[in-house]
Design a protein around this motif. Structure first.
Motif, PDB file in Angstrom:
ATOM      1  N   ASP A 108       3.773   3.150  -8.519  1.00 25.52           N
ATOM      2  CA  ASP A 108       2.447   3.054  -7.915  1.00 25.52           C
ATOM      3  C   ASP A 108       2.450   2.312  -6.579  1.00 25.52           C
ATOM      4  OD1 ASP A 108       1.304   4.340 -10.115  1.00 25.52           O
ATOM      5  OD2 ASP A 108       1.128   2.454 -11.221  1.00 25.52           O
ATOM      6  N   THR A 109       3.625   1.889  -6.120  1.00 22.56           N
ATOM      7  CA  THR A 109       3.706   1.096  -4.894  1.00 22.56           C
ATOM      8  C   THR A 109       3.439   1.974  -3.674  1.00 22.56           C
ATOM      9  OG1 THR A 109       5.322  -0.413  -5.873  1.00 22.56           O
ATOM     10  CG2 THR A 109       5.189  -0.366  -3.472  1.00 22.56           C
ATOM     11  N   PRO A 110       2.406   1.668  -2.896  1.00 18.53           N
ATOM     12  CA  PRO A 110       2.122   2.464  -1.692  1.00 18.53           C
ATOM     13  C   PRO A 110       3.061   2.081  -0.554  1.00 18.53           C
ATOM     14  CG  PRO A 110       0.538   0.683  -1.878  1.00 18.53           C
ATOM     15  CD  PRO A 110       1.398   0.610  -3.115  1.00 18.53           C
ATOM     16  N   ASP A 111       3.196   2.954   0.404  1.00 20.40           N
ATOM     17  CA  ASP A 111       4.069   2.682   1.543  1.00 20.40           C
ATOM     18  C   ASP A 111       3.688   1.380   2.241  1.00 20.40           C
ATOM     19  OD1 ASP A 111       5.082   5.142   0.911  1.00 20.40           O
ATOM     20  OD2 ASP A 111       4.582   6.106   2.819  1.00 20.40           O
ATOM     21  N   ASP A 112       2.391   1.183   2.484  1.00 20.64           N
ATOM     22  CA  ASP A 112       1.990  -0.002   3.234  1.00 20.64           C
ATOM     23  C   ASP A 112       2.210  -1.277   2.429  1.00 20.64           C
ATOM     24  OD1 ASP A 112      -0.041   0.497   1.423  1.00 20.64           O
ATOM     25  OD2 ASP A 112      -1.676   0.143   2.846  1.00 20.64           O
ATOM     26  N   GLY A 113       2.100  -1.196   1.103  1.00 19.05           N
ATOM     27  CA  GLY A 113       2.376  -2.361   0.273  1.00 19.05           C
ATOM     28  C   GLY A 113       3.848  -2.753   0.322  1.00 19.05           C
ATOM     29  N   TRP A 114       4.728  -1.756   0.192  1.00 20.01           N
ATOM     30  CA  TRP A 114       6.174  -2.007   0.295  1.00 20.01           C
ATOM     31  C   TRP A 114       6.517  -2.582   1.670  1.00 20.01           C
ATOM     32  CZ3 TRP A 114      10.508  -1.804  -2.760  1.00 20.01           C
ATOM     33  CH2 TRP A 114      11.746  -1.820  -2.097  1.00 20.01           C
TER      34      TRP A 114
END
Length: 257
Positions: A104-110
């Protein structure tokens, strides 16, 4: 007998010093006599911290910095060097937390976690390292984590992005220590377990911390205020003159099992 932990006459820069462990680190260094430079994004909070540090009888210089912005880092380091004439100690503390299932990790979160906790640590070390190389002396302390070494089981909370970043900090510490060992600079890291702070407030308030520390930590508890100070002052002082490329886990025995 000479006090090898005395930091009088030294200048220490602490990133992420607007709250939490950054404030604790800045105060601990000030209590050993170091003049302090603090930086963070939230400059309004820095002013309050600055007053607290100056009350300890040392100088304090506050400057806004966003470690996701290399231009901001360069400007901050130049401002600190211009103000004090040198930087002897760097506590590379700025960081963010995150706990999202990998799928569920979004690109911007990573990118935010890696950018702040890994890229930012390198870019600050790079710019401060230039000052230290010029002066022939420096003590860099990167703030890693117990997650530089271990993660969690699926019964706790997910830490993929955070562990990836903090694992990178561990190896970066070793690499920089090796490159700069003959330039008068030591580079070490501290690997804390969980300490209550603004960043970890949610997991402490949710009540899950007691269960996790009971399951994972031999001491059965989270860290207490001040329990990182000994490791910090050791790495910041001449007591660690022959110690470089190390990460010291302050974790109640968590990484021993």
């Amino acid at each position: 007998m000479t006090n090898m932990f005395d930091l009088t006459g030294k200048v220490a820069l602490v990133t992420g010093a607007s709250s939490g462990l950054g404030v604790q680190f800045a105060k601990a260094l000030a209590q050993q006599g170091a003049d302090i430079a603090i930086c963070a994004r939230r400059v309004e909070k820095l002013e309050a911290v600055k007053k607290e540090i100056e009350a300890l009888g040392v100088k304090c210089f506050a400057y806004k910095c966003d470690v996701l912005d290399t231009a901001s880092i360069s400007e901050m380091v130049k401002a600190v060097e211009d103000h004090y004439g040198k930087i002897d100690i760097l506590v590379n503390n700025a960081g963010v937390g995150d706990s999202v299932p990998a799928e569920d990790t979004p690109d911007d979160g990573w990118n935010r976690v890696i950018g702040t906790n890994l890229n930012g640590v390198f870019f600050v070390a790079r710019e401060v390292g230039k000052v230290m190389i010029k002066n022939g002396y420096g003590k860099i302390i990167n703030i890693g984590s117990l997650h530089s070494e271990v993660v969690m089981s699926n019964k706790a909370w997910p830490v993929a992005a955070y562990a990836a970043a903090k694992g990178g900090v561990k190896m970066m510490t070793k690499a920089l220590a090796t490159e700069w060992a003959r330039k008068g600079i030591t580079v070490n890291a501290i690997g804390p377990a969980y300490f209550e702070s603004e960043m970890t407030g949610e997991v402490f308030e949710g009540g899950g911390m007691d269960a996790v520390t009971d399951a994972y930590c031999p001491m059965g508890r989270a860290g207490r205020p001040g329990e990182l100070n000994g490791a910090l002052i050791y790495f910041a002082s001449d007591a660690s003159s022959y110690t470089t490329g190390q990460i010291l886990f302050v974790d109640g025995g968590w990484t021993a099992i």
